[in-house]
Write an enzyme that holds these catalytic residues in place. Structure first.
Site, mmCIF file in Angstrom:
data_model
loop_
_atom_site.group_PDB
_atom_site.id
_atom_site.type_symbol
_atom_site.label_atom_id
_atom_site.label_comp_id
_atom_site.label_asym_id
_atom_site.label_seq_id
_atom_site.Cartn_x
_atom_site.Cartn_y
_atom_site.Cartn_z
ATOM 1 C CG PHE A 1 -11.784 -19.787 -14.531
ATOM 2 C CD1 PHE A 1 -12.716 -20.060 -13.543
ATOM 3 C CD2 PHE A 1 -12.231 -19.513 -15.816
ATOM 4 C CE1 PHE A 1 -14.071 -20.048 -13.824
ATOM 5 C CE2 PHE A 1 -13.583 -19.500 -16.110
ATOM 6 C CZ PHE A 1 -14.513 -19.762 -15.112
ATOM 7 C CG ASP A 2 -6.284 -19.650 -8.696
ATOM 8 O OD1 ASP A 2 -5.098 -19.615 -9.075
ATOM 9 O OD2 ASP A 2 -6.642 -20.209 -7.641
ATOM 10 C CG LEU A 3 -4.830 -25.052 -12.042
ATOM 11 C CD1 LEU A 3 -5.979 -25.594 -12.872
ATOM 12 C CD2 LEU A 3 -3.480 -25.377 -12.677
ATOM 13 C CG ASP A 4 -3.060 -25.257 -7.685
ATOM 14 O OD1 ASP A 4 -3.415 -26.092 -8.537
ATOM 15 O OD2 ASP A 4 -1.869 -25.055 -7.381
#
Length: 237
Positions: free
Chosen positions: A12-15
């Site tokens: 997963f990417d965060l932002d």
């Protein structure tokens, strides 16, 4: 008979994928620019700062790597103290992560943010325990990108790499995953432009967290139908 999920591991990417960081990032960017005597950017301009490496964005704007270094230092001063908490978790994300982990799917974070604020954000919002490992950028690495970040996780993924997907909201996530021959599901509720995401040809597009749940929860026998999901959204205008 135990259900077999299509994916064994998810990055997963965060932002823009797990959390909405706009307020903290926007205020911190403008703070840094003000310290250098540069005009503030509008909200529309600042939306494009979420996703790309920070130093790259400052250098493109200011035209000088040394000024970009100074801007990054000012940005971090405010962001680490205040900006990272000016953030919200997208509704439904904690429940999604909990269910995926309970199903035995390995979860990771792969972000081009630097590691200290990434860990503080995940801890602050109670998300860190869902993830087996966090791949982020070293504070001294001005050129960190998504392909590099994903690459650091490959040894940990081991044989599950063939059943791994990246989830992110920008073309950097799609291209970074593609560098390692990894599929990417692009979420359109984040900060990437829909047209750009569509044309980058991810495995699928997810307009909501609910749709993302459907895609990530698909089992091995039905997932072959999912690439058509992108087409059902129609071509961008």
């Amino acid at each position: 008979m135990k259900r077999q999920h299509r994916f064994r591991a998810i990055l997963f990417d965060l932002d823009g994928t797990l959390t909405d960081p706009f307020t903290g990032i926007a205020r911190s960017v403008n703070y840094a620019l003000q310290q250098l005597g540069h005009p503030r950017l509008s909200d529309d301009e600042l939306r494009h700062w979420i996703g790309p490496p920070l130093h790259t964005s400052f250098e493109q704007l200011l035209g000088d790597p040394r000024l970009a270094d100074q801007a990054v230092a000012h940005y971090r001063q405010r962001y680490w103290e205040t900006g990272l908490y000016e953030n919200t978790v997208f509704p439904g994300i904690p429940e999604l992560l909990s269910d995926l982990k309970a199903a035995g799917i390995r979860l990771f974070v792969a972000t081009s943010k630097i590691r200290p604020p990434t860990e503080r954000i995940l801890t602050h919002f109670g998300l860190q325990s869902f993830f087996e490992a966090i791949a982020a950028v070293d504070p001294d690495n001005r050129d960190g990108n998504k392909a590099m970040v994903i690459g650091t996780l490959l040894p940990t993924l081991g044989t599950d790499r063939a059943w791994t997907v990246m989830v992110g909201d920008t073309i950097f996530d799609i291209h970074g995953a593609r560098t390692h021959r990894m599929p990417c599901i692009a979420v359109t509720y984040g900060y990437g432009e829909y047209r750009d995401l569509y044309l980058a040809a991810p495995l699928a597009l997810a307009s909501t967290v609910g749709t993302l749940r459907e895609l990530l929860s698909a089992d091995a026998s039905t997932f072959g139908q999912i690439p058509s999901f992108t087409a059902r959204h129609g071509k961008p205008t």
